[in-house]
Design a protein around this motif. Sequence first.
Motif, PDB file in Angstrom:
ATOM      1  N   ASP A  44       0.670  -1.074  -0.117  1.00  0.00           N
ATOM      2  CA  ASP A  44      -0.054  -0.126  -0.186  1.00  0.00           C
ATOM      3  C   ASP A  44       1.025   1.217   0.142  1.00  0.00           C
ATOM      4  N   GLY A  45       1.803   1.296   1.002  1.00  0.00           N
ATOM      5  CA  GLY A  45       2.763   2.570   0.941  1.00  0.00           C
ATOM      6  C   GLY A  45       3.673   2.631  -0.378  1.00  0.00           C
ATOM      7  N   PHE A  46       4.036   1.559  -0.727  1.00  0.00           N
ATOM      8  CA  PHE A  46       4.818   1.480  -2.203  1.00  0.00           C
ATOM      9  C   PHE A  46       3.839   2.154  -3.318  1.00  0.00           C
ATOM     10  N   LEU A  47       2.637   1.605  -3.558  1.00  0.00           N
ATOM     11  CA  LEU A  47       1.679   2.235  -4.328  1.00  0.00           C
ATOM     12  C   LEU A  47       1.401   3.579  -4.617  1.00  0.00           C
ATOM     13  N   LYS A  48       1.068   4.011  -3.091  1.00  0.00           N
ATOM     14  CA  LYS A  48       0.516   5.265  -2.781  1.00  0.00           C
ATOM     15  C   LYS A  48       1.757   6.465  -3.313  1.00  0.00           C
ATOM     16  N   ILE A  49       2.735   5.942  -2.715  1.00  0.00           N
ATOM     17  CA  ILE A  49       3.883   7.097  -2.822  1.00  0.00           C
ATOM     18  C   ILE A  49       4.485   6.874  -4.486  1.00  0.00           C
ATOM     19  N   ALA A  50       4.562   5.699  -4.953  1.00  0.00           N
ATOM     20  CA  ALA A  50       4.762   5.520  -6.289  1.00  0.00           C
ATOM     21  C   ALA A  50       4.137   6.411  -7.259  1.00  0.00           C
ATOM     22  N   ALA A  51       2.844   6.389  -7.191  1.00  0.00           N
ATOM     23  CA  ALA A  51       2.068   7.323  -7.713  1.00  0.00           C
ATOM     24  C   ALA A  51       2.284   8.760  -7.924  1.00  0.00           C
ATOM     25  N   VAL A  52       2.451   9.187  -6.581  1.00  0.00           N
ATOM     26  CA  VAL A  52       3.131  10.569  -6.208  1.00  0.00           C
ATOM     27  C   VAL A  52       4.244  10.873  -6.990  1.00  0.00           C
ATOM     28  N   GLY A  53       5.433   9.950  -7.091  1.00  0.00           N
ATOM     29  CA  GLY A  53       6.593  10.343  -7.612  1.00  0.00           C
ATOM     30  C   GLY A  53       6.453  10.157  -9.100  1.00  0.00           C
ATOM     31  N   ALA A  54       5.724   9.482  -9.711  1.00  0.00           N
ATOM     32  CA  ALA A  54       5.334   9.271 -11.139  1.00  0.00           C
ATOM     33  C   ALA A  54       4.568  10.698 -11.455  1.00  0.00           C
ATOM     34  N   CYS A  55       3.668  11.159 -10.758  1.00  0.00           N
ATOM     35  CA  CYS A  55       3.038  12.441 -11.112  1.00  0.00           C
ATOM     36  C   CYS A  55       3.842  13.739 -11.033  1.00  0.00           C
ATOM     37  N   LYS A  56       4.880  13.690 -10.002  1.00  0.00           N
ATOM     38  CA  LYS A  56       5.734  14.682  -9.897  1.00  0.00           C
ATOM     39  C   LYS A  56       6.487  14.977 -11.168  1.00  0.00           C
TER      40      LYS A  56
END
Length: 144
Positions: free
Chosen positions: A29-41
């Motif tokens: 869950d932590g991986f997926l949420k923050i990975a999406a944030v990094g990609a959006c950045k």
Amino acid sequence: MPRAGLSAGSPKVDFAIDMGNPLLNRTVDGFLKIAAVGACKVAAEDAFECLHKGSVSKNKLEQTLKNMCKEGAYWGAVAGLYVGVEYGVEKIRGRYDWKNALIGGVVSGAIISAASNSKADKIAKDAITGGAIATAVEFINYLT
């Protein structure tokens, strides 16, 4: 169980991943949420750059997609490591408090720094920084 969702108005897309273990569930869950944030950045920064230059090329688009995957994987791994360590510490200590965040941040900061071949001084600084940020976030969440 990790859950993620998208919503724009009333329709909502939601999905859940069950790894069969609470530690793995939280880590994923932590991986997926923050990975999406990094990609959006990366997407936002590169979109701004393209708008500023006034042109978009196939090469730039391919490079943006590669960078989105790279940043997403990096930040997702950092978040997954932190969440997993914090959850493990919570289970070992038998308590949920700010100290779990502190220990999780210190351990995660040190591991990530050591994995990037940093020297001992840099590892110590990164461990302290990780602990300080995690603890500050925990206190801010408590206040709100």
